[in-house]
Design an enzyme around this catalytic site. Structure first.
Site, mmCIF file in Angstrom:
data_model
loop_
_atom_site.group_PDB
_atom_site.id
_atom_site.type_symbol
_atom_site.label_atom_id
_atom_site.label_comp_id
_atom_site.label_asym_id
_atom_site.label_seq_id
_atom_site.Cartn_x
_atom_site.Cartn_y
_atom_site.Cartn_z
ATOM 1 N N GLU A 211 5.410 2.328 4.884
ATOM 2 C CA GLU A 211 6.266 2.501 6.062
ATOM 3 C C GLU A 211 6.102 3.897 6.656
ATOM 4 O O GLU A 211 6.575 4.186 7.735
ATOM 5 C CB GLU A 211 7.734 2.232 5.694
ATOM 6 C CG GLU A 211 8.382 3.193 4.701
ATOM 7 C CD GLU A 211 8.078 2.848 3.227
ATOM 8 O OE1 GLU A 211 7.037 2.216 2.948
ATOM 9 O OE2 GLU A 211 8.888 3.247 2.365
ATOM 10 N N ARG A 212 5.397 4.779 5.914
ATOM 11 C CA ARG A 212 5.245 6.140 6.405
ATOM 12 C C ARG A 212 4.007 6.324 7.276
ATOM 13 O O ARG A 212 3.897 7.282 8.009
ATOM 14 C CB ARG A 212 5.223 7.114 5.220
ATOM 15 C CG ARG A 212 6.588 7.073 4.510
ATOM 16 C CD ARG A 212 6.706 8.128 3.485
ATOM 17 N NE ARG A 212 6.343 7.657 2.177
ATOM 18 C CZ ARG A 212 6.468 8.372 1.086
ATOM 19 N NH1 ARG A 212 6.935 9.607 1.163
ATOM 20 N NH2 ARG A 212 6.140 7.887 -0.085
ATOM 21 N N CYS B 299 -4.582 10.213 -5.789
ATOM 22 C CA CYS B 299 -4.259 9.782 -7.153
ATOM 23 C C CYS B 299 -5.332 10.263 -8.125
ATOM 24 O O CYS B 299 -5.128 10.264 -9.326
ATOM 25 C CB CYS B 299 -4.128 8.277 -7.223
ATOM 26 S SG CYS B 299 -5.652 7.477 -6.780
ATOM 27 N N LYS C 120 1.576 -5.337 3.381
ATOM 28 C CA LYS C 120 2.678 -4.440 3.745
ATOM 29 C C LYS C 120 2.171 -3.013 3.570
ATOM 30 O O LYS C 120 2.089 -2.502 2.454
ATOM 31 C CB LYS C 120 3.927 -4.655 2.886
ATOM 32 C CG LYS C 120 5.131 -3.967 3.533
ATOM 33 C CD LYS C 120 6.173 -3.473 2.582
ATOM 34 C CE LYS C 120 5.830 -2.208 1.883
ATOM 35 N NZ LYS C 120 5.767 -0.999 2.717
ATOM 36 N N ALA D 169 0.819 -1.222 0.000
ATOM 37 C CA ALA D 169 0.000 0.000 0.000
ATOM 38 C C ALA D 169 0.854 1.274 0.000
ATOM 39 O O ALA D 169 1.986 1.280 0.471
ATOM 40 C CB ALA D 169 -0.921 -0.018 1.217
ATOM 41 N N PHE E 211 1.201 5.658 0.901
ATOM 42 C CA PHE E 211 0.979 6.439 2.122
ATOM 43 C C PHE E 211 -0.310 7.252 2.084
ATOM 44 O O PHE E 211 -0.815 7.671 3.126
ATOM 45 C CB PHE E 211 2.166 7.393 2.360
ATOM 46 C CG PHE E 211 2.097 8.648 1.523
ATOM 47 C CD1 PHE E 211 1.353 9.744 1.949
ATOM 48 C CD2 PHE E 211 2.743 8.730 0.291
ATOM 49 C CE1 PHE E 211 1.258 10.906 1.164
ATOM 50 C CE2 PHE E 211 2.655 9.869 -0.489
ATOM 51 C CZ PHE E 211 1.911 10.958 -0.055
ATOM 52 N N GLU F 81 4.145 13.868 -12.328
ATOM 53 C CA GLU F 81 3.129 13.868 -11.272
ATOM 54 C C GLU F 81 3.717 14.638 -10.085
ATOM 55 O O GLU F 81 4.771 14.280 -9.555
ATOM 56 C CB GLU F 81 2.808 12.430 -10.848
ATOM 57 C CG GLU F 81 1.719 12.373 -9.797
ATOM 58 C CD GLU F 81 1.472 10.964 -9.250
ATOM 59 O OE1 GLU F 81 2.441 10.184 -9.110
ATOM 60 O OE2 GLU F 81 0.314 10.639 -8.949
HETATM 61 P P1 NAD Z 1 5.480 4.625 -3.394
HETATM 62 O O1 NAD Z 1 5.574 3.955 -4.710
HETATM 63 O O2 NAD Z 1 6.635 5.406 -2.910
HETATM 64 O O3 NAD Z 1 5.201 3.512 -2.254
HETATM 65 C C1 NAD Z 1 4.161 2.575 -2.397
HETATM 66 C C2 NAD Z 1 4.611 1.254 -1.760
HETATM 67 O O4 NAD Z 1 5.721 0.720 -2.496
HETATM 68 C C3 NAD Z 1 5.078 1.432 -0.323
HETATM 69 O O5 NAD Z 1 4.564 0.366 0.448
HETATM 70 C C4 NAD Z 1 6.590 1.390 -0.414
HETATM 71 O O6 NAD Z 1 7.196 0.801 0.715
HETATM 72 C C5 NAD Z 1 6.864 0.559 -1.655
HETATM 73 N N1 NAD Z 1 8.026 1.031 -2.423
HETATM 74 C C6 NAD Z 1 8.426 2.316 -2.597
HETATM 75 N N2 NAD Z 1 9.500 2.363 -3.409
HETATM 76 C C7 NAD Z 1 9.780 1.102 -3.756
HETATM 77 C C8 NAD Z 1 10.770 0.510 -4.591
HETATM 78 N N3 NAD Z 1 11.696 1.226 -5.195
HETATM 79 N N4 NAD Z 1 10.771 -0.824 -4.735
HETATM 80 C C9 NAD Z 1 9.833 -1.581 -4.114
HETATM 81 N N5 NAD Z 1 8.882 -1.067 -3.310
HETATM 82 C C10 NAD Z 1 8.845 0.238 -3.128
HETATM 83 O O7 NAD Z 1 4.148 5.487 -3.409
HETATM 84 P P2 NAD Z 1 3.663 6.520 -2.310
HETATM 85 O O8 NAD Z 1 4.541 7.719 -2.368
HETATM 86 O O9 NAD Z 1 3.484 5.830 -1.014
HETATM 87 O O10 NAD Z 1 2.212 6.890 -2.871
HETATM 88 C C11 NAD Z 1 1.976 7.901 -3.809
HETATM 89 C C12 NAD Z 1 1.819 7.341 -5.206
HETATM 90 O O11 NAD Z 1 0.776 6.380 -5.226
HETATM 91 C C13 NAD Z 1 1.418 8.415 -6.220
HETATM 92 O O12 NAD Z 1 2.144 8.205 -7.394
HETATM 93 C C14 NAD Z 1 -0.066 8.148 -6.447
HETATM 94 O O13 NAD Z 1 -0.556 8.568 -7.693
HETATM 95 C C15 NAD Z 1 -0.096 6.665 -6.317
HETATM 96 N N6 NAD Z 1 -1.434 6.193 -6.001
HETATM 97 C C16 NAD Z 1 -2.146 5.618 -7.008
HETATM 98 C C17 NAD Z 1 -3.436 5.181 -6.777
HETATM 99 C C18 NAD Z 1 -4.236 4.560 -7.878
HETATM 100 O O14 NAD Z 1 -5.222 3.887 -7.588
HETATM 101 N N7 NAD Z 1 -3.852 4.745 -9.133
HETATM 102 C C19 NAD Z 1 -4.022 5.333 -5.509
HETATM 103 C C20 NAD Z 1 -3.260 5.922 -4.495
HETATM 104 C C21 NAD Z 1 -1.966 6.351 -4.761
#
Ligand code: NAD
Length: 542
Positions: A221-222, A326, A218, A192, A194, A425
């Protein structure tokens, strides 16, 4: 001049408050934080460690790698999140695998009962869930309630599971029936982001479990606190130990999920980089994967649009949740004379109140981290050298009671499609404004953008709306509706670079994602008792 916080600054602030837990919070926030710490088993908001949830127990991690979780309004250390160790992760998968043997054979009515009880538990505890979301994530209390309620709707739709799982059956030949059944996949995983700490775990927990699977979650972490509370609510709702397990961390834990041969499916919601990585890595081990990713959602405003409704809708959808949705409107395309709407948008945006999430009448809180704030400010700053005009500038905002918060005020930039602030974005309270002469030109802009999560058109003409809806290549379309997130009787339908999934989240898609079908063909010949000769020709069922 405004200060540009950075990660180093946040760390030193967090380190400073470690010595004096919660002293950075005001009386209201501190009281909420103390209540959470006292009442909930798996998480806390007083600087202590978040636990893993494995086999129905909230257990301390033995890791030596911890991630500080600080309140985005004050940088107060709220808790420390473990990078779950390899052996703890293995234990979670083993437990889920074991629990699958019995949970997958539990009657569908028992699973329905769990969903019914869970929805009651979430309703009763919605305030507590909203509190931890405000503390950890920063959004306003009212918006945090929205986060919980949109997740709750998925739980409510999961209560329909006996009907949703019904298969098909027909007599395909004389005395021969073929039937399809939906069967669970096994151990599934959910990763998931944040920005919706309750809603996104609730997209997957109910759908995975009522279909008979077990789940490793999972959370981000934030802000994992809401997910930890939801685990406790699942327990109260009767979910047996091992059906839901929660592990923590970032890249290493995610990679372990992608690689584990006993995990059959992964649901991911988050940014592009992680989503693409997870999709490709997990497919190598044959998993079913659904990844919802980034967005740039355009609202097209026609000159005939209802003025008051349009101004309110655009302002709310662009800046609500500090733009960290999003489905936030991040681009407004003003068609022809709709350019007259611009002063009204600027005026309404400039009146929005930026403050801590528990403060009454707050419209938008801080963004998630000093690093996110710095990135947003960099993207705003990139506009002018490229020819953009910053019409409303939120970079220098000061919020008196929260001098250390990651605040960015509403920002409006008149730009063009070649600029970096348009292409990337931003995920902050920034609205890009573009101009188009005609509806066709607006459609071209939207369709050429790489993302396809959501879009909206504002018009009073049914014909214009119909043309837009038909010709726009974006998965979720609003007509005079700014954030057209489908309710869970439908499925999520973002497309293009916003999604890498053949089977979408929740609704019918959720049932499809978490099950595979088995067809069984049965022959009970009515004259069986009399049959004494074998048939050797190819069966044709005629
Ligand atoms: P993020 O990609 O940084 O993190 C999401 C998850 O992936 C976290 O659990 C994190 O621990 C893990 N993660 C982060 N970097 C990783 C990597 N390099 N390798 C493997 N795992 C990793 O996203 P975020 O900043 O938490 O959330 C914001 C993003 O989520 C925005 O881009 C937003 O548009 C998107 N979002 C999309 C939807 C949708 O339905 N399309 C809904 C909510 C959020």
């Amino acid at each position: 001049m405004h200060r540009l916080p950075n990660v180093v600054q946040a760390r030193s602030l967090a380190t400073a408050v470690t010595r004096s837990p919660l002293s950075g919070l005001n009386a209201v926030a501190r009281a909420k934080a103390e209540q959470i710490t006292a009442k909930w088993k798996g998480t806390n908001t007083s600087g202590e460690n978040v636990k893993n949830y494995i086999g129905g127990s909230f257990v301390d991690s033995q890791t030596d790698r911890w991630i500080d979780l600080v309140d985005p309004s004050t940088q107060t250390l709220l808790s420390r999140v473990p990078e779950t160790t390899a052996s703890e992760f293995e234990q979670a998968v083993e437990t889920a695998k074991e629990a699958f043997k019995t949970w997958s054979r539990t009657s569908v009515l028992t699973r329905q009962r769990f969903a019914l009880e869970l929805q009651a538990q979430i309703r009763q505890n919605a305030d507590a869930l909203a509190d931890i979301i405000v503390l950890e994530q920063g959004k306003t209390f009212a918006d945090a309630h929205g986060d919980v309620l949109r997740g709750l709707q998925v739980v409510e739709s999961a209560c329909n599971i006996p009907t949703a799982l019904m298969g098909d059956k027909i007599e395909v030949s004389r005395d021969m029936d073929t039937e399809t059944r939906r069967l669970p996949l096994g151990v599934c995983a959910s990763i998931a982001p944040f920005n919706f700490p309750a809603m996104i775990p609730l997209w997957t927990i109910p759908m995975a479990t009522v279909t008979g699977n077990t789940l490793i979650l999972k959370p981000s972490e934030r802000d994992p606190g809401a997910a930890m509370m939801i685990a406790e609510l699942c327990e109260r709702a009767g979910l047996p130990p091992g059906v839901l397990n929660i592990v923590h961390g970032s890249v290493d834990t995610v990679n372990a999920i992608c690689d584990h041969p006993d995990i059959k499916a992964i649901s991911f919601v988050g940014g592009d980089k992680a989503g693409k990585h997870i999709y490709h890595r997990a497919r190598l081990t044959g998993k079913r994967v659904q990844c919802n990713m980034g967005a740039k959602n355009h609202a097209v405003i026609m000159p005939d649009a209802n003025v008051n409704h349009t101004l309110n809708a655009i302002t709310g959808a662009a800046f609500g949740a500090a733009g960290q949705r999003c489905m936030a409107i991040s681009v407004a395309v003003l068609v022809g004379d709709a350019k007259e709407f611009l002063p009204g948008i600027i005026e309404r945006a400039s009146k929005l109140k930026v403050n801590g999430g528990f403060e009454p009448k707050t419209d938008l809180g801080p963004v998630i981290s000093p690093a996110a704030k710095a990135r947003i400010i960099d993207l705003i700053t990139s506009a002018e050298p490229e020819g953009g005009k910053i019409l409303l500038d939120g970079r220098g905002i000061k919020v008196e009671a929260y001098p250390d918060g990651n605040f960015v005020g509403p920002t409006i930039i008149e730009a063009s499609t070649t600029m970096k602030c348009y292409h990337e974005e931003i995920f902050g309270p920034v609205l890009i404004v573009l101009h188009a002469e005609t509806l066709d030109e607006a459609l071209k802009i939207v369709n050429e953008n790489k993302y396809g999560n959501g879009t909206a058109i504002f018009t009073q003409s049914g014909a214009t709306a119909r043309k837009y809806e038909r010709e726009v290549n974006v998965g979720q379309v609003g007509i005079n509706v700014p954030i057209p997130v489908p309710l869970p009787m439908f499925s999520w339908s973002g497309n293009k670079a916003s999604a890498l999934c053949d089977i979408p989240f929740y609704g019918k898609g959720g049932i499809d994602f978490y099950t595979h079908t088995k067809t069984t063909t049965v022959l009970w010949k009515s004259e069986d008792a009399l049959e004494s000769r074998a048939t050797v020709t190819m069966p044709t069922h005629r």
